[in-house]
Design a protein around this motif. Sequence first.
Motif, PDB file in Angstrom:
ATOM      1  N   UNK A 188       0.883  -1.105   0.077  1.00  0.00           N
ATOM      2  CA  UNK A 188      -0.042   0.322   0.046  1.00  0.00           C
ATOM      3  C   UNK A 188       0.798   1.177  -0.198  1.00  0.00           C
ATOM      4  N   UNK A 189       1.886   1.189   0.946  1.00  0.00           N
ATOM      5  CA  UNK A 189       2.792   2.475   0.845  1.00  0.00           C
ATOM      6  C   UNK A 189       3.456   2.464  -0.490  1.00  0.00           C
ATOM      7  N   UNK A 190       4.052   1.200  -0.959  1.00  0.00           N
ATOM      8  CA  UNK A 190       4.634   1.675  -2.309  1.00  0.00           C
ATOM      9  C   UNK A 190       3.861   2.280  -3.593  1.00  0.00           C
ATOM     10  N   UNK A 191       2.470   1.766  -3.369  1.00  0.00           N
ATOM     11  CA  UNK A 191       1.612   2.154  -4.611  1.00  0.00           C
ATOM     12  C   UNK A 191       1.322   3.695  -4.336  1.00  0.00           C
ATOM     13  N   UNK A 192       0.890   4.084  -3.234  1.00  0.00           N
ATOM     14  CA  UNK A 192       0.699   5.443  -3.102  1.00  0.00           C
ATOM     15  C   UNK A 192       1.862   6.426  -3.035  1.00  0.00           C
ATOM     16  N   UNK A 193       2.989   6.017  -2.992  1.00  0.00           N
ATOM     17  CA  UNK A 193       4.223   6.466  -2.913  1.00  0.00           C
ATOM     18  C   UNK A 193       4.483   6.961  -4.313  1.00  0.00           C
TER      19      UNK A 193
END
Length: 813
Positions: free
Chosen positions: A690-695
Amino acid sequence: MITNYLKLAFRNIFKRKGYSFLNIAGLTIGMSCCLLIFHYVSYEKSYDKFEPDANQIVRVRLDSYQKGVLAYKSATSYPAIGPTMKKDFPEVENFCRLIDDNLLLSNEDQNKKFSENKGYYADPATIDMFGFRFIKGNPHTALNGPDKIILSESTAKKYFGNEDALGKTLVNRGGPWVQPFQVSGVYKDFPSNSHLIINYLVSYSTLAEELRLEGDTSNASETAWGWYDYYVYLQLKPTADYKKLEAKLPAFTDKYINEREGYKNNNYHDELHLIPLNDIHLYSNYNQEAEVNGNGQTVVFLFLIAILIICIAWINYINLATARSVERAKEVGIRKVLGAVRSTLIRQFLTESFILNFTSLLFSLLIFFILLRPFDAFTGRDNYTGVALTRNYWLLFFSLFFSGTLLSGIYPAFVLSGFMPVTVLKGAFKNTASGLLLRKSLIIVQFITSVVLIAGTIIVYQQVNYMRNQSLGANIDQTLVLKGPQSLVDSLYQNTYQPFKSTVLQQTGIKNLTASTSVFGNEIYWTNGCKRLGGNATATTLYNLGVDYDFIPAYNIKMVAGRNFSTQFGTDKKAAILNENAAKLLGFKDAAAAVNEKISRGGDTVTIVGVTANFHQLGLQKTIDPMIIVPRPNATTFYSLKINSGNAQQTVASLRKIWNSYFPKDPFDYFFLDESFGQQYKADLLFGKVFGVFAFLAILIACFGLLGLSAYNVLQRTKEIGIRKVLGASVQSILVLLSRDFLKLIFISLLLAIPVGWYIMSRWLQDYAYRVNIGWWVFGIAGAAALMIAIVTICIQAIKAAIANPVKSLRTE
């Protein structure tokens, strides 16, 4: 007038399609991301809020200190606490206790049998306190008296199909005797956002009856102050403040626990704490949690990312709008000469801003509802059917929308409406120093955020990979685990188990079979107070693992001193093996010094025959507990089998046949240990994804702004570029000219991002007992990635300008 504003706004939007597309695309992605993250955060914060009296319910938990050192923090506590607190504190309106147990249940025909582990013995008050919604039965009497059981709707259907389960019998065959339970109620399944999964409840008085039959004369389920396996919940009166009640607990604990002779003599000390029901899922990660809970810090991080992403989109709007000030200056000058006043121009520009933002809002709502279910599947909530966002989060989002729309529109509106017509129409207008400073500051903010997000993504993946790949001190690969039989009593068990084991080991593809009371990834609840014999030694709590003679070699657990259990030594029935932490806690100077020493364990005297290297019973989020390993050749909880990976399906099929022939009354239940152990990292893996996608999406939005700014930079310098090319400037020099100012800003962003990112990610890593160190290279990679993205984005426009025909450039005016 409003119609005129709208016409002018739409005309300007369609006139500058590229500019409008970049703004709408950035704002749409930003708002969609914000909505999806709010949906995730809303769900995480919604746990247990469906309970009717959620705001009045707290759970009592226990911290235990031994020899002045914190030994453990537990989500559970003692059974005597509930009734005693109700008696001593007027703030307590009611209480209930739950203690879990594994049952082997079957219907009367025994054609449906299942091993159940998501249920509890529970006080009758549990039904009212937790708002069970009954379909069948009387909730006021359903748990009154022994041998009563209530079932969730799905559990009742599992055993009885579409028949009415009320009044029917379920038989527990998992104890020393066959025990029938009468189904006294059926209730609606609990929602998925509950910190407790309750498939059944057995009346609490049943537990007292079972303990009495096993020889307990102390009524331990009511009076025990040392058996800390109970979840104790208090329902406070509406006027009560749980923090004020918690302040009274030290005196209460001293009176009933710490002043006892056993505690004083052993230098024990307990502390009791209260945690509100609504906080358990996110802020309670202690020993013996009923379920794997979430992480409040992670939720806060994601919430802040949502705010940052939508703010980056609005920063783009401000930057692009003010960068276009030169282009729109003549329009403003002419309109002022024709009589337009500043307030009229402000309203016009705000209308244009609102239309762009409102269009983006409509697109983002459409994208949000399209992606809602795929996003739930992505975050592991395939079965979640609740509302997308709670009312508070919708209010927060629309408050952000209107505030952001106003703030992002009002600055450009004031800048554009403030141009002096004489200066503009003379052609002497240019961007102001303050306007350039603002845009540079906003670009720095965007890229600080981008670098921090890239570095954060790297660190999250680093930590997860570290935990998954770090040596556990044992080999769990190619291990298939069977849940052991529950229907056989001790006198019959060995006569069945030994032939079963011999038959299993004759199968191709199976290397060994070992029995134990627990396996890796399962939290150990079995504890004992242990102490060295002689002197003034005090007892300390050790975690018990019961194993047969093959367990340690089967898992390749390293012995650092002494030996493994062996059938060659008859005295090993009273032997024990410690791990290094336990040997240290008991005061031995090293592992070798512990061998052949005697210790007192739960009233027995045992001899230490060996010490193992420390190994991780649980994931690396938690510390290694001090452990004592005891011989249990008749352990029935788990069977671990080392198998060849190439024929796993065939092996399982043959095991099923053998199992059914030896244990026909028990269900065949198995799992692969590496997969089961890896479930402990599921939440961390999810956070990483989730962190990677939104980053990535945040960086994409920042690139939209950079693309737009570089395009307008090129547009404003078209004539300069043409002259430079005529005078012999190379493509490379033009690229440097157009990129230099932006790259300076990105370098400044990198320098500022390093301390910010290091602080944020260091805080996140504090939740892990074993964690990676944050290396400087992480920010080097993050900075290089942000730099490359920026260079590519800028060069898209710069190369076009550098290779353009200078004659066309000089004709622009």
